[in-house]
Design an enzyme around this catalytic site. Structure first.
Site, short mmCIF file in Angstrom:
data_model
loop_
_atom_site.label_atom_id
_atom_site.label_comp_id
_atom_site.label_asym_id
_atom_site.label_seq_id
_atom_site.Cartn_x
_atom_site.Cartn_y
_atom_site.Cartn_z
N GLU A 173 0.81 -1.21 0.00
CA GLU A 173 0.00 0.00 0.00
C GLU A 173 0.84 1.27 0.00
O GLU A 173 0.41 2.30 -0.52
CB GLU A 173 -0.94 -0.01 1.21
CG GLU A 173 -1.98 -1.13 1.15
CD GLU A 173 -2.79 -1.23 2.42
OE1 GLU A 173 -4.03 -1.32 2.33
OE2 GLU A 173 -2.19 -1.23 3.52
N GLY A 205 -12.39 -2.31 2.32
CA GLY A 205 -13.52 -3.08 1.84
C GLY A 205 -14.70 -2.15 1.59
O GLY A 205 -14.85 -1.13 2.28
N MET A 225 -8.99 -1.37 8.78
CA MET A 225 -8.52 -1.77 10.10
C MET A 225 -7.58 -0.75 10.73
O MET A 225 -6.92 -1.07 11.72
CB MET A 225 -7.85 -3.14 10.01
CG MET A 225 -8.79 -4.25 9.54
SD MET A 225 -7.99 -5.86 9.35
CE MET A 225 -7.64 -6.28 11.05
N GLU A 226 -7.54 0.48 10.16
CA GLU A 226 -6.59 1.47 10.68
C GLU A 226 -7.12 2.89 10.78
O GLU A 226 -6.77 3.63 11.71
CB GLU A 226 -5.31 1.50 9.81
CG GLU A 226 -4.48 0.25 9.81
CD GLU A 226 -4.97 -0.80 8.82
OE1 GLU A 226 -4.74 -1.99 9.04
OE2 GLU A 226 -5.61 -0.40 7.80
N ASP A 233 -12.26 -4.88 -2.29
CA ASP A 233 -13.21 -5.99 -2.20
C ASP A 233 -14.54 -5.47 -1.71
O ASP A 233 -14.63 -4.44 -1.06
CB ASP A 233 -12.69 -7.07 -1.25
CG ASP A 233 -12.44 -6.52 0.15
OD1 ASP A 233 -13.37 -6.57 0.98
OD2 ASP A 233 -11.34 -6.01 0.41
#
Length: 239
Positions: free
Chosen positions: A22, A89, A178-179, A202
């Protein structure tokens, strides 16, 4: 709020990504890359992109990794803005794979102190949500490749049971990661502008993990393109 001194080197932006894939698109664009500073699990590196001083941070996956890396970076550099970059996502009906989402607001998908009078997603003592930087959102407004919307973050990859809960509790959410919210919380505490700009790898569901792996490199590149466009545009209007 925690104030930081002004004796730290000034940079245009601190760019934070969880994984090497990333942050790589930014490394590929950067010149004058400095040495890598290892702080805990994080890797921090100065460079220049389109003539702008930036700091590239690979923080590791999850809320704690991203928060601790943000604190480390803010104590070393004084940025105009912190940007969480990379993949996320997507929620059906809000975005599609390949879109880039800019955070209008951010919350925690799994924070639950409702029993004590707090709103679902709110950490006690913190705002109900954290706001994305308004100046960045205004600059992004005419970028047709970017979708503005809420982002929710948690320490669970959203591919199963959590999806239904997010849809129920946070129906306006466009993307999950998640961050980003942990970085937003740190920036809120240090009074530093923040925004998350993530490519949708996704659509949350049973195939999310394989979709994520297949599309990670592509959407990381899309995220980087949007971030660089934002930084150069804002720099041009303030020069």
């Amino acid at each position: 709020m925690t104030a930081l001194g002004t004796d730290r080197p000034r940079v245009r932006a601190i760019l934070i990504a969880a994984m090497g894939q990333e942050i790589r698109p930014f490394c590929n664009r950067a010149t004058d890359l400095g040495e890598v500073h290892a702080v805990g699990n994080a890797k921090l590196q100065e460079g220049r992109i389109e003539g702008l001083d930036v700091v590239l941070v690979r923080c590791g996956i999850g809320l704690v990794n991203s928060a601790s890396a943000t604190v480390a970076a803010l104590h070393r550099w004084q940025p105009d803005i912190v940007i969480s970059v990379g993949s996320a996502g997507g929620l059906q009906g809000k975005v599609k794979r390949g879109d880039v989402v800019a955070s209008t607001e951010l919350t925690y998908s799994t924070a639950d102190a409702v029993a004590f009078g707090y709103t679902m997603g709110q950490v006690p003592g913190m705002p109900v949500t954290f706001s994305g930087d308004s100046a960045s959102l205004a600059a992004i407004g005419d970028d047709d490749s970017v979708v503005a919307g809420p982002i929710a973050s948690g320490d669970v990859f959203v591919s199963g049971y959590l999806l239904d809960n997010i849809i129920f509790e946070f129906p306006q959410t466009a993307a999950v990661d998640m961050e980003s919210t942990a970085v937003a919380q740190v920036c809120h505490s240090y009074e530093v502008p923040f925004i998350s700009i993530r490519g949708i790898s996704d659509m949350c569901g049973q195939d999310a993990s394989s979709e994520h792996d297949d599309n990670l490199d592509d959407v990381s590149e899309r995220s980087a393109n949007a971030v660089v466009r934002l930084l150069t545009k804002v720099n041009a209007t303030t020069a």
